[in-house]
Motif scaffolding. Structure first.
Motif, short mmCIF file in Angstrom:
data_model
loop_
_atom_site.label_atom_id
_atom_site.label_comp_id
_atom_site.label_asym_id
_atom_site.label_seq_id
_atom_site.Cartn_x
_atom_site.Cartn_y
_atom_site.Cartn_z
N TYR A 1 0.69 -1.05 -0.08
CA TYR A 1 -0.13 0.07 0.01
C TYR A 1 0.95 1.33 -0.09
N ALA A 2 2.16 1.03 0.17
CA ALA A 2 2.93 2.24 0.05
C ALA A 2 2.99 2.67 -1.33
N ASP A 3 2.82 1.99 -2.62
CA ASP A 3 2.50 2.72 -3.87
C ASP A 3 1.46 3.25 -3.89
N ASP A 4 0.26 2.95 -3.11
CA ASP A 4 -0.90 3.61 -3.29
C ASP A 4 -0.56 5.07 -2.68
N LEU A 5 -0.03 5.08 -1.39
CA LEU A 5 0.29 6.18 -0.98
C LEU A 5 0.98 7.27 -1.58
N LEU A 6 1.68 6.69 -2.44
CA LEU A 6 2.62 7.62 -3.35
C LEU A 6 2.03 8.11 -4.80
N ALA A 7 1.07 7.22 -4.89
CA ALA A 7 0.23 7.19 -6.25
C ALA A 7 -0.31 8.64 -6.74
N ASP A 8 -0.91 9.62 -5.89
CA ASP A 8 -1.38 10.72 -6.49
C ASP A 8 -0.40 11.96 -6.49
N ALA A 9 0.86 11.68 -6.31
CA ALA A 9 2.08 12.64 -6.80
C ALA A 9 1.81 14.09 -5.92
N ARG A 10 0.96 14.00 -4.89
CA ARG A 10 0.99 15.31 -4.12
C ARG A 10 1.94 15.55 -3.13
N GLY A 11 2.81 14.39 -2.93
CA GLY A 11 3.79 14.42 -1.84
C GLY A 11 3.03 14.72 -0.35
N ALA A 12 3.94 15.12 0.57
CA ALA A 12 3.48 15.23 1.91
C ALA A 12 3.28 13.75 2.61
N VAL A 13 4.21 12.97 2.10
CA VAL A 13 4.34 11.78 2.62
C VAL A 13 5.53 11.24 3.24
N GLY A 14 5.78 10.42 4.00
CA GLY A 14 6.89 10.20 4.75
C GLY A 14 6.83 8.33 5.42
N TYR A 15 7.91 7.91 5.28
CA TYR A 15 7.85 6.25 5.96
C TYR A 15 9.18 6.38 6.82
N LEU A 16 9.05 6.39 8.10
CA LEU A 16 10.26 6.00 8.94
C LEU A 16 9.83 4.77 9.71
N LEU A 17 11.34 4.14 10.12
CA LEU A 17 11.23 2.93 11.08
C LEU A 17 11.54 3.43 12.41
N LYS A 18 10.73 2.71 13.22
CA LYS A 18 10.68 3.08 14.69
C LYS A 18 12.24 3.04 15.27
N ASP A 19 12.54 1.76 14.85
CA ASP A 19 14.01 1.12 15.42
C ASP A 19 15.07 2.04 15.07
N ARG A 20 14.83 2.63 14.02
CA ARG A 20 15.98 3.46 13.22
C ARG A 20 15.93 5.09 13.55
N VAL A 21 15.04 5.48 14.23
CA VAL A 21 14.68 6.93 14.58
C VAL A 21 15.72 6.84 15.94
N VAL A 22 16.94 7.48 15.55
CA VAL A 22 17.77 7.80 17.02
C VAL A 22 18.01 9.21 17.19
N ASP A 23 17.53 10.09 16.48
CA ASP A 23 17.86 11.32 16.78
C ASP A 23 16.14 12.40 16.75
N VAL A 24 15.84 12.68 18.06
CA VAL A 24 14.37 13.08 17.99
C VAL A 24 14.41 14.60 17.07
N GLU A 25 15.40 15.44 17.00
CA GLU A 25 15.36 16.40 16.38
C GLU A 25 15.09 16.19 14.81
N GLU A 26 16.01 14.95 14.47
CA GLU A 26 15.76 14.62 13.32
C GLU A 26 14.47 14.03 12.62
N PHE A 27 13.83 13.42 13.79
CA PHE A 27 12.44 13.11 13.52
C PHE A 27 11.38 13.95 13.51
N MET A 28 11.60 15.22 14.39
CA MET A 28 10.70 16.39 14.21
C MET A 28 10.98 17.04 12.77
N GLU A 29 12.09 17.10 12.46
CA GLU A 29 12.39 17.89 11.10
C GLU A 29 11.64 16.97 9.94
N GLY A 30 12.03 15.84 10.05
CA GLY A 30 10.98 14.67 8.95
C GLY A 30 9.46 15.29 9.18
#
Length: 215
Positions: free
Chosen positions: A90-119
């Motif tokens: 369903y990630a393909d469907d999330l990207l399909a409308d080409a509007r942007g405003a989407v992201g996909y991060l993995l919980k275990d790989r978020v090591v910097d809170v500031e970086e998460f907030m910037e994302g």
């Protein structure tokens, strides 16, 4: 920034709420299933939603499907998927409308809170941010008629880093090239993908990243 949080795990949900509020966000709804997410987005129209992939009842891809449905109800509604799992169907469907405003991060790989907030802020403002492992999984399904076939290896590297949400200076530092060289590569990418200046640089950047992720 008004945020909806969707995660069935109470401790994670409450932790996200506290973190977001620490950074000045207003959590307008916190829900634990896909249907509630769709209703919250439709009724509250938040600036961004943070959504887990696996939620009741089957704990497979309900969150991702609900995010797609929510964007159908509220076109372009910003969504940041935050999960332990990469689910590409369903990630393909999330990207399909080409509007942007989407992201996909993995919980275990978020090591910097500031970086998460910037994302999160980047997604809320219409941009994209994807964990490299998510990008890699999406790339496995690359089509034979690759729209990126004209890009040089260096341009593909630049575009991959753009997909990860990196700024031009950050791309330059990682590739050990000047900001000017990065800008030159990006202009070439835009040209080869048929993205022209009247679309605006931010919009072209989003479209280029989406073309990369869908290819």
């Amino acid at each position: 920034m008004r945020v909806v949080v969707a995660d069935d795990a109470v401790l994670i949900r409450e932790g996200l709420i506290r973190l977001l509020e620490e950074f000045g966000c207003e959590v307008v709804a916190a829900v634990g299933d896909g249907d509630a997410l769709v209703e919250a987005v439709a009724s509250l129209k938040p600036d961004v939603s943070v959504v887990d992939v696996r939620m009741p009842p089957s704990f497979t891809d309900e969150g991702l499907r609900a995010a797609v449905t929510a964007r159908g109800r509220v076109p372009g509604a910003p969504v940041l998927i935050l999960s332990q799992y990469v689910e590409v169907s369903y990630a393909d469907d999330l990207l399909a409308d080409a509007r942007g405003a989407v992201g996909y991060l993995l919980k275990d790989r978020v090591v910097d809170v500031e970086e998460f907030m910037e994302g999160l802020r980047r997604v809320a403002s219409g941009g994209t941010v994807f964990d490299p492992q998510v990008v890699a999984q999406l790339m496995v399904r690359r089509r034979k008629d690759d729209p990126l076939a004209q890009l040089t290896p260096r341009e593909r590297e630049v575009l991959e880093l753009m997909a990860e949400g990196k700024s031009n200076p950050a791309i330059g530092r990682q590739l050990v090239v000047s900001d000017g060289a990065v800008e030159k590569h990006i202009r070439s990418i835009f040209s080869k993908l048929g993205l022209y200046a009247d679309d605006g640089d931010q919009h072209r950047r989003v479209l280029a990243v989406l073309a990369y992720l869908r290819s």
